[in-house]
Design an enzyme around this catalytic site. Structure first.
Site, short mmCIF file in Angstrom:
data_model
loop_
_atom_site.label_atom_id
_atom_site.label_comp_id
_atom_site.label_asym_id
_atom_site.label_seq_id
_atom_site.Cartn_x
_atom_site.Cartn_y
_atom_site.Cartn_z
N HIS A 30 -76.98 33.18 60.28
CA HIS A 30 -77.72 34.17 59.48
C HIS A 30 -77.69 35.55 60.15
CE1 HIS A 30 -80.75 36.04 57.00
NE2 HIS A 30 -81.55 36.22 58.03
N SER A 31 -77.45 36.58 59.36
CA SER A 31 -77.58 37.98 59.79
C SER A 31 -76.76 38.26 61.06
CB SER A 31 -79.06 38.30 59.99
OG SER A 31 -79.26 39.67 60.17
N TYR A 32 -77.43 38.62 62.16
CA TYR A 32 -76.72 38.94 63.40
C TYR A 32 -76.00 37.71 63.96
CZ TYR A 32 -75.73 41.66 67.60
OH TYR A 32 -75.09 42.35 68.61
N ALA A 46 -74.20 40.09 59.43
CA ALA A 46 -74.11 41.47 59.91
C ALA A 46 -72.77 41.77 60.56
CB ALA A 46 -75.23 41.74 60.92
#
Length: 422
Positions: free
Chosen positions: A292-294, A323
């Site tokens: 997820h994300s980073y 990201a």
């Protein structure tokens, strides 16, 4: 008679005007005196509050909160959701209270991982000495021995720790949406081994020792440029001044220092370390990753460092609002081609779940997570992710079966020819 009455009325009228003028003069004098008094009083000082101490409960019970049967955090007396502004006009105190609750939530999720999911900690670095800082990840009982499937979970950046997607969701919505528990339980039901990474546990925070007098201990020269140091000092002074302007007696925060955890000082380092010391040594033939994300950026960095290993071991990768950026991270053409085939990124979007979206970069396909809230993308994609994994694995197994069938046919034909020659 009328003349006498008119004369008396005029006298009363004059008397009334005179009395009104005297009263008006007295009011003006009172107003002037009040203004003079107010000018001597510091109204800003009167408006200031005494900031309460940063002393908070250590358990959910002491906070008077508990998770109900639906996994929602509720006040044990009122049944109401968590209230951030417990005290009006004391934002800093409310924030510190929220952070204290967050630390309790972290320990609560660790307890769920251990008791509900039957997972255990593995400490990092694996060769850490007794006196150096350590981090840890969580492993299912068969994480290293499951011969078929292994699921690796990587969260985004921030305060979240192992087992969490978003602290805000845990506190304000429920455990299912904010934690990785549903993913772990589903994976175990489908016979995956599971590894839960902890990419934000990068240092040990300890309280700084009290500073000695500058007369006895002169400040050491700094390597920072003078202008940068002055700008930093000015920013700190401004921050302190704002606190003093708002509070009569602002609380002093404890000064701490961070001791980095060896080879795990960042999310990228942590993911690489866990790959080298755990994932690469696991028995599973098919590795699956949810990032997820980073965490997506950290995965792409892993590919930059261990491209061939990842391609050989990883079956599929599910990213949620990742990201990563293949240009900034300077990925190879081979990595980009592999991501297009074996990765999928569920991104925040107003479109319905799984709607195909236009690619922004030539890496992995982008589909809608069915929500515009970044922190909800993992939970909203839950069923789609496991369906994606099953489809990729089925395709891989069918291709392997076809290859094996062709190999057997070829071998059989070769033996027949040899037999005829004989």
């Amino acid at each position: 008679m009328l003349a006498h009455l008119f004369s008396a009325t005029s006298a009363l009228y004059i008397l009334w005007i005179t009395m009104a003028q005297i009263a008006g003069q007295e009011d003006r004098e009172k107003t002037t005196a009040l203004k003079d008094l107010l000018s001597r009083i510091d109204l800003d000082e009167l408006m200031k509050k005494d900031e309460p101490p940063f002393t908070f409960p250590k358990t959910l019970e002491e906070f008077e909160y508990a998770f109900n049967e639906n996994g929602q955090l509720r006040h044990i007396k009122t049944g109401e959701p968590f209230v951030f502004n417990a005290r009006e006009d004391l934002h800093r105190w409310n924030q510190k209270r929220y952070e204290a609750l967050g630390e309790i939530i972290t320990e609560y999720v660790y307890e769920l991982l251990e008791k509900k999911c039957n997972m255990s900690k593995a400490f990092l670095p694996v060769d850490a000495t007794d006196d150096e800082p350590r981090s840890f990840i969580y492993l299912s009982p068969d994480a290293l021995t499951n011969p078929n499937k292994l699921l690796v979970l990587i969260q985004g950046s921030g305060v979240v720790r192992a087992g969490q997607w978003a602290r805000r969701l845990i506190i304000n919505q429920d455990l299912d949406s904010g934690t990785q528990i549903p993913f772990i339980m589903k994976a175990m039901e489908e016979d995956y081994g599971v590894m839960v990474l902890n990419p934000n546990e990068n240092y040990l925070e300890v309280e700084k020792p009290a500073k000695s007098s500058p007369i006895n201990s002169p400040a050491e020269p700094s390597d920072e440029p003078a202008e940068k140091r002055e700008r930093k000092d000015e920013q700190e002074s401004k921050k302190k001044r704002e606190f003093y302007e708002k509070y009569r007696n602002p609380q002093k925060e404890t000064e701490t220092e961070r001791i980095p955890i060896r080879e795990n000082t960042s999310s990228e380092e942590h993911v690489l370390y866990v790959w080298d010391h755990f994932v690469s040594k696991a028995a599973a033939k098919n590795v699956f990753i949810i990032a997820h994300s980073y965490g997506g950026l950290s995965f792409v960095e892993l590919m930059n460092q261990r491209e061939m290993q990842v391609k050989n071991r990883v079956c599929a990768v599910a990213l949620t609002d990742s990201a990563h950026n293949i240009w900034h991270q300077e990925t190879t053409k081979g990595t980009q081609d592999w991501m297009q085939q074996f990765c999928c990124n569920w991104v925040s979007s107003p479109e319905p779940l799984d709607t195909q979206l236009d690619p922004m970069l030539p890496d992995c396909p982008r589909v809608s997570a069915g929500t515009e809230r970044h922190e909800l993308t993992s939970w909203m994609s839950f069923e789609s992710i496991f369906r994606f994994f099953s489809e990729v694995l089925r395709t891989k197994e069918e291709e392997e079966a076809e290859e094996n069938s062709n190999a057997v046919t070829t071998r059989s034909g070769s033996l027949k020819n040899k037999h005829q020659d004989l």
